[in-house]
Design a protein around this motif. Structure first.
Motif, mmCIF file in Angstrom:
data_model
loop_
_atom_site.group_PDB
_atom_site.id
_atom_site.type_symbol
_atom_site.label_atom_id
_atom_site.label_comp_id
_atom_site.label_asym_id
_atom_site.label_seq_id
_atom_site.Cartn_x
_atom_site.Cartn_y
_atom_site.Cartn_z
ATOM 1 N N ASP A 181 11.792 -4.428 -15.940
ATOM 2 C CA ASP A 181 12.998 -4.248 -15.103
ATOM 3 C C ASP A 181 13.566 -2.851 -15.290
ATOM 4 N N ARG A 204 14.154 -0.845 -2.075
ATOM 5 C CA ARG A 204 13.128 -1.564 -2.855
ATOM 6 C C ARG A 204 12.564 -2.610 -1.908
ATOM 7 N N ALA A 230 -0.145 0.164 -12.172
ATOM 8 C CA ALA A 230 -0.475 -0.796 -13.251
ATOM 9 C C ALA A 230 0.798 -1.435 -13.845
ATOM 10 N N PHE A 231 1.670 -1.839 -12.980
ATOM 11 C CA PHE A 231 2.954 -2.358 -13.460
ATOM 12 C C PHE A 231 2.803 -3.720 -14.146
ATOM 13 N N LYS A 232 1.803 -4.461 -13.716
ATOM 14 C CA LYS A 232 1.541 -5.769 -14.344
ATOM 15 C C LYS A 232 1.312 -5.580 -15.837
ATOM 16 N N ASN A 267 4.550 -5.026 -17.749
ATOM 17 C CA ASN A 267 5.172 -6.332 -18.052
ATOM 18 C C ASN A 267 4.442 -7.024 -19.193
HETATM 19 N N1 LIG Z 1 9.606 -6.969 -14.699
HETATM 20 C C1 LIG Z 1 9.456 -7.233 -13.392
HETATM 21 N N2 LIG Z 1 8.241 -7.425 -12.910
HETATM 22 C C2 LIG Z 1 8.043 -7.643 -11.580
HETATM 23 C C3 LIG Z 1 9.151 -7.718 -10.718
HETATM 24 N N3 LIG Z 1 8.654 -7.932 -9.453
HETATM 25 C C4 LIG Z 1 7.293 -8.026 -9.552
HETATM 26 N N4 LIG Z 1 6.907 -7.840 -10.856
HETATM 27 C C5 LIG Z 1 5.573 -7.794 -11.377
HETATM 28 O O1 LIG Z 1 4.965 -6.617 -10.917
HETATM 29 C C6 LIG Z 1 3.594 -6.826 -10.957
HETATM 30 C C7 LIG Z 1 3.039 -6.193 -9.733
HETATM 31 O O2 LIG Z 1 1.699 -6.017 -9.920
HETATM 32 P P1 LIG Z 1 0.766 -5.459 -8.803
HETATM 33 O O3 LIG Z 1 1.518 -4.430 -8.007
HETATM 34 O O4 LIG Z 1 0.137 -6.562 -8.060
HETATM 35 O O5 LIG Z 1 -0.337 -4.744 -9.619
HETATM 36 P P2 LIG Z 1 -0.213 -3.541 -10.602
HETATM 37 O O6 LIG Z 1 -0.324 -4.077 -11.978
HETATM 38 O O7 LIG Z 1 1.001 -2.733 -10.340
HETATM 39 O O8 LIG Z 1 -1.468 -2.726 -10.265
HETATM 40 P P3 LIG Z 1 -1.570 -1.665 -9.131
HETATM 41 O O9 LIG Z 1 -0.590 -1.960 -8.127
HETATM 42 O O10 LIG Z 1 -2.933 -1.827 -8.596
HETATM 43 O O11 LIG Z 1 -1.371 -0.398 -9.823
HETATM 44 C C8 LIG Z 1 3.386 -8.322 -11.046
HETATM 45 O O12 LIG Z 1 2.885 -8.615 -12.340
HETATM 46 C C9 LIG Z 1 4.732 -8.918 -10.870
HETATM 47 O O13 LIG Z 1 4.909 -10.074 -11.678
HETATM 48 C C10 LIG Z 1 10.450 -7.531 -11.246
HETATM 49 O O14 LIG Z 1 11.478 -7.563 -10.564
HETATM 50 N N5 LIG Z 1 10.526 -7.272 -12.592
#
Ligand SMILES: Nc1nc2c(ncn2[C@@H]2O[C@H](COP(=O)(O)OP(=O)(O)OP(=O)(O)O)[C@@H](O)[C@H]2O)c(=O)[nH]1
Length: 450
Positions: A321, A343, A307-309, A312
């Motif tokens: 980051d 990565r 749930a990285f989104k 953010n």
């Molecule tokens: N802060 C930051 N965000 C990033 C970077 N690269 C990608 N993202 C964000 O990481 C998020 C990746 O989301 P996803 O992996 O699609 O989905 P998620 O929210 O992690 O959900 P799940 O993977 O299903 O757990 C996106 O919102 C990208 O904008 C980065 O270098 N820095």
């Protein structure tokens, strides 16, 4: 050592040949004048001598003529002709036109050369009381031979001295000219022919002394100064070269550093410092090739922050980051030196573990997962953020051909871990997430960050 060019002529010879052409002309002229003067003096002396003879004989001749004593007159004349200075005697009448007596060699009357001192003519006078009577005229003749005879020694001396003077002067001129001009010049030519480039003219002390203050000395000084100027210019050129070389070296170093940086950037993820996708693929190809050759196991673990989104969205990208760097650090610490961590993009990381069994790989994955979830990140607002990972594991199988085959299986298991509620590891095709950590199963249904 190069041979100096051979001169066709000596400068002293050429110079003095020209000087002497004039000098000899002048010397000959001067000698001729001296000879003429000597002859003139000889003529004067002869004249004086004839006058002396006139005084000695005039009385006795006049007396014999007065007495018309022809025998006596004749014997006196014969006696006179025996004197070396007198070649002939002629006695004329008082009018001077008719010849009375003629003894010795006499020029024809028309061919007499008067005024050259060769004929001495005087009157014969008879004196009686106060009476003086001209009774005849007498001529004493001499010749140029007498003049030459009297001047011969002096003329020889003049000619000899003139010749000697010319020869001595010629020798002195040649010797001095050779010492002052020809020899220094020859030495200069030899020194220059043998000299090392850009070295001052090294002449012997004797030659330096000989040409000091002359045009040749000035030539040598001018040459040395020219060499000094060329040396200065050469030094300046060398300095410029050095500084150019230094600058080129610096620029090359800068370029090499920039290239290294670019190289590093091309293979490294700038945020975490971990190898990027490109470098991972290159390393993976090598490890796969090794594994295929040796038959030893190779395991791929794919992890994704849960749930990285939302991280953010809730905490901002800076914290996002920070979370990525935190996970990267945990991964680095959890694996061995020989393992490859990278990565792969966004919030996705990969690990390639050579020489590990499936069980060891699962243990490593769990170690990573627990390390990540076991701590938290301090947010700027003071909150504590905990992140979790979902992991999928795949081992290189005999049917695999490419890296993608391995990835397909690991990705598919990662999705299943996500689907199973996240914060867990799936290592096989059964639906069971890893239960190495009971918390992993427990937290599987909850989103990360909470
Ligand atoms: N802060 C930051 N965000 C990033 C970077 N690269 C990608 N993202 C964000 O990481 C998020 C990746 O989301 P996803 O992996 O699609 O989905 P998620 O929210 O992690 O959900 P799940 O993977 O299903 O757990 C996106 O919102 C990208 O904008 C980065 O270098 N820095």
């Amino acid at each position: 050592m190069s041979k100096p060019p051979e001169p066709r002529d000596s400068i002293s010879h050429r110079y003095f040949r020209r000087v002497f052409r004039w000098f000899i002309g002048f010397a000959v002229l001067l000698t001729m004048v001296l000879v003429a003067e000597t002859l003139w003096q000889g003529r004067d002396k002869l004249q004086t001598e004839l006058t002396v003879y006139q005084r000695s004989f005039e009385r006795s001749i006049a007396a014999a003529l007065w007495a018309l004593d022809w025998d006596k007159l004749n014997s006196i004349a014969v006696g006179m002709v025996e004197i070396p200075a007198i070649r002939g005697v002629r006695i004329l009448d008082p009018g001077g036109s008719s010849e009375i007596l003629r003894i010795g060699a006499l020029p024809d009357p028309g061919a007499e050369i008067r005024g050259y001192g060769l004929t001495h003519r005087f009157d014969l006078i008879h004196e009686e009381g106060f009476v003086r009577e001209r009774i005849g005229v007498i001529e004493l003749h001499s010749s140029f031979d007498q003049v030459f005879e009297r001047s011969q020694r002096q003329i020889s001396l003049i000619l000899l001295l003139g010749l000697l003077k010319t020869l001595v002067l010629w020798w002195i001129f040649l010797t001095v000219g050779r010492r002052l001009i020809a020899k220094p010049l020859t030495e200069m030519v030899e020194v220059l022919a043998d000299a090392e480039p850009l070295r001052p003219m090294r002449l012997s002390d004797a030659t330096r002394k000989a040409i000091d203050g002359t045009e040749l000395g000035a030539l040598q000084v001018a040459y040395d100064r020219l060499i000094e100027r060329v040396q200065t210019a050469q030094k300046a050129l060398e300095d410029v070269n050095c500084s150019l070389e230094e600058r080129v070296r610096e620029r090359t170093l800068e370029l090499e550093r920039a290239n290294d940086k670019l190289e590093q950037l091309a293979h490294t993820d700038p945020l975490t410092g971990l190898p990027n996708r490109r470098q991972f693929i290159a390393a993976a190809q090598t490890l796969i090739a090794l594994s295929r050759r040796s038959g030893r196991p190779l395991v791929l673990i794919v992890c994704d922050i849960d749930a990285f989104k939302r991280v953010n969205d809730v905490h901002g990208h800076t914290v996002g980051d920070q979370a990525i760097c935190y996970v990267a650090d945990c991964l680095r610490r959890a694996v061995r030196e020989i393992d490859v961590v990278a990565r792969f993009g966004g919030d996705e990381f990969v690990l390639l573990l050579p020489d590990v069994s499936a069980a060891e790989a699962l243990a490593a994955a769990e170690r990573v997962r627990q390390l990540v979830s076991g701590s938290w990140i301090s947010c700027p607002n003071g909150e504590r953020l905990r992140v979790t990972l979902s992991l999928g594991i795949a081992e290189w199988a005999t049917g695999d051909v490419r890296l993608e085959d391995l990835f397909l299986r690991a990705d598919e298991r990662l999705y299943r871990a996500k689907a199973a509620g996240r914060n867990c590891t799936i290592a096989d095709d059964t639906n069971a997430p890893s239960t190495g950590d009971p918390k992993a199963v427990r937290s599987a249904g909850q989103p990360a960050g909470h």
